[in-house]
Design a protein around this motif. Structure first.
Motif, PDB file in Angstrom:
ATOM      1  N   GLY A   1      12.786   5.103   0.171  1.00 21.97           N
ATOM      2  CA  GLY A   1      13.395   4.514  -1.015  1.00 21.97           C
ATOM      3  C   GLY A   1      13.159   3.022  -1.151  1.00 21.97           C
TER       4      GLY A   1
ATOM      5  N   SER B   1       7.805   0.694  -2.959  1.00 17.19           N
ATOM      6  CA  SER B   1       7.653   0.607  -4.412  1.00 17.19           C
ATOM      7  C   SER B   1       6.950   1.845  -4.959  1.00 17.19           C
ATOM      8  CB  SER B   1       6.848  -0.636  -4.778  1.00 17.19           C
ATOM      9  OG  SER B   1       5.508  -0.518  -4.323  1.00 17.19           O
ATOM     10  N   LEU B   2       7.039   2.017  -6.273  1.00 15.92           N
ATOM     11  CA  LEU B   2       6.294   3.056  -6.972  1.00 15.92           C
ATOM     12  C   LEU B   2       5.214   2.356  -7.802  1.00 15.92           C
ATOM     13  CD1 LEU B   2       9.252   5.380  -7.990  1.00 15.92           C
ATOM     14  CD2 LEU B   2       7.282   6.074  -6.619  1.00 15.92           C
TER      15      LEU B   2
ATOM     16  N   ARG C   1       4.940   3.832  -2.368  1.00 17.13           N
ATOM     17  CA  ARG C   1       5.193   5.242  -2.109  1.00 17.13           C
ATOM     18  C   ARG C   1       4.067   6.133  -2.632  1.00 17.13           C
ATOM     19  NH1 ARG C   1      10.913   6.560  -4.483  1.00 17.13           N
ATOM     20  NH2 ARG C   1      11.170   4.328  -4.179  1.00 17.13           N
TER      21      ARG C   1
ATOM     22  N   ILE D   1       9.775  10.557  -6.312  1.00 22.48           N
ATOM     23  CA  ILE D   1      10.761   9.845  -7.128  1.00 22.48           C
ATOM     24  C   ILE D   1      12.136  10.337  -6.700  1.00 22.48           C
ATOM     25  CG2 ILE D   1      11.635   9.391  -9.444  1.00 22.48           C
ATOM     26  CD1 ILE D   1       8.824   9.925 -10.510  1.00 22.48           C
TER      27      ILE D   1
ATOM     28  N   ASN E   1      18.004   8.095  -6.802  1.00 22.71           N
ATOM     29  CA  ASN E   1      18.495   6.719  -6.916  1.00 22.71           C
ATOM     30  C   ASN E   1      17.516   5.802  -7.636  1.00 22.71           C
ATOM     31  OD1 ASN E   1      20.876   7.329  -5.575  1.00 22.71           O
ATOM     32  ND2 ASN E   1      20.060   6.816  -3.558  1.00 22.71           N
ATOM     33  N   ASP E   2      16.237   6.211  -7.730  1.00 18.20           N
ATOM     34  CA  ASP E   2      15.257   5.403  -8.468  1.00 18.20           C
ATOM     35  C   ASP E   2      15.512   5.447  -9.978  1.00 18.20           C
ATOM     36  OD1 ASP E   2      13.743   4.774  -6.143  1.00 18.20           O
ATOM     37  OD2 ASP E   2      12.704   6.703  -6.280  1.00 18.20           O
TER      38      ASP E   2
END
Length: 310
Positions: free
Chosen positions: A35, A38-39, A48, A60, A63-64
């Motif tokens: 978590g 980063s995405l 990630r 994903i 909480n994102d």
């Protein structure tokens, strides 16, 4: 409104070496670390987003995107996503005119998703099977790969597998003759390659055939009659290894015990649940799927606690 069948798998979360149950702290720490990443598809350092087997995957977590995905007390849930980078579908109008999908940007992709929910206390993962994304072993590979880049990581490599049927291995050990072994995989047969085929040839085969073309991989092994006892012992160990390590949703053997033919089912069927859901639009309602997962988790929690965790 249309109907859609989904399959929910209950999976044991274990350490890859030794098949010990993965502890609650390890599972929570693993997803906490994920978590924090980063995405970001452009800057993948500390991201990630990960490429595995020439496909791009990312996770994903609820909480994102709290406005998009529900959360459940004490549980971890999210989407496992695979970007689709070729063979896009077309947009079709009322006059059957086909046109290319109008994505916002050339860098955008179509995303295939599946759903998971984790109970870290029970060390159980609920997984919605979706062949367009990957099998659950791909999720384990994804998590293990990202954890391995963390210099302070002390979490053992994790592995997911179906809950075994009690007594199945003991029956196999008693077998004097093994006639047939049938196994169904959710993803790939890498590591279970035909005679005279190299690993590289097996990889090339699966790279050249899209998993959109493959419904499932099912293999049946027929064994020669009159094999020496040590050959059967090696076959037994191989069967046990495949059942515990491969991306297996079905594993059955036909054997002889005390001169009688017996069928052995290695997987608990009650840990595979089929649901028929109603689709009310072009997209699947995420909350509907996660609520189903939460409901089935609640229904099975006491059973798993008493049968497998006591």
């Amino acid at each position: 409104m249309k109907k859609k069948d989904i399959k929910i798998l209950f999976l044991d979360c274990v350490e890859r070496d030794g098949n010990r149950i993965l502890g609650e702290n390890h599972l929570v720490s693993a997803f906490d670390f994920l978590g924090q990443l980063s995405l970001d598809k452009q800057n993948t350092a500390g991201s990630r987003v990960l490429t595995l087997n020439q496909n791009r995957y990312y996770m994903i977590l609820a909480n994102d995107v709290p406005d998009m995905l529900p959360t459940y007390n004490g549980l971890i849930n999210g989407l496992f996503v695979k970007d689709r980078e070729y063979s896009y579908p077309y947009e079709s109008d009322l006059h059957c005119k086909l046109s290319q999908l109008n994505l916002d940007d050339e860098e955008c992709n179509i995303a295939e998703v599946t759903y998971f929910l984790v109970d870290p206390v029970l060390s159980v993962l609920l997984w919605v099977s979706n062949r367009y994304v990957a099998g659950f072993n791909r999720l384990a590979e994804y998590i293990n790969t990202l954890l391995s880049v963390n210099p302070s990581n002390s979490i053992p490599e994790l592995h997911f597998h179906m809950f075994p049927r009690e007594g199945a291995e003991q029956l196999l050990d008693r077998a004097e003759i093994i006639k047939k072994f049938n196994i169904c995989l959710t993803d790939s047969f890498i590591g279970i390659r035909p005679r005279n085929q190299t690993t590289s040839e097996a990889i090339e085969f699966t790279d050249n055939i899209s998993n959109r073309d493959i419904n499932r991989v099912e293999l049946t092994f027929y064994f020669e009659k009159g094999l020496p006892g040590d050959h059967y012992n090696r076959i037994k160990e191989t069967i046990k290894h495949l059942v515990s390590k491969a991306d297996v949703t079905k594993a059955e053997a036909k054997v002889n015990i005390d001169d009688s033919s017996k069928d052995i089912n290695f997987i608990r069927n009650d840990m595979i649940i089929s649901e028929n859901i109603t689709l009310t639009g072009k997209y699947t309602d995420h909350r509907l799927i996660f609520d189903l997962l939460s409901q089935h988790h609640s229904n099975q929690r006491q059973h798993i606690q008493s049968r497998f965790r006591s």
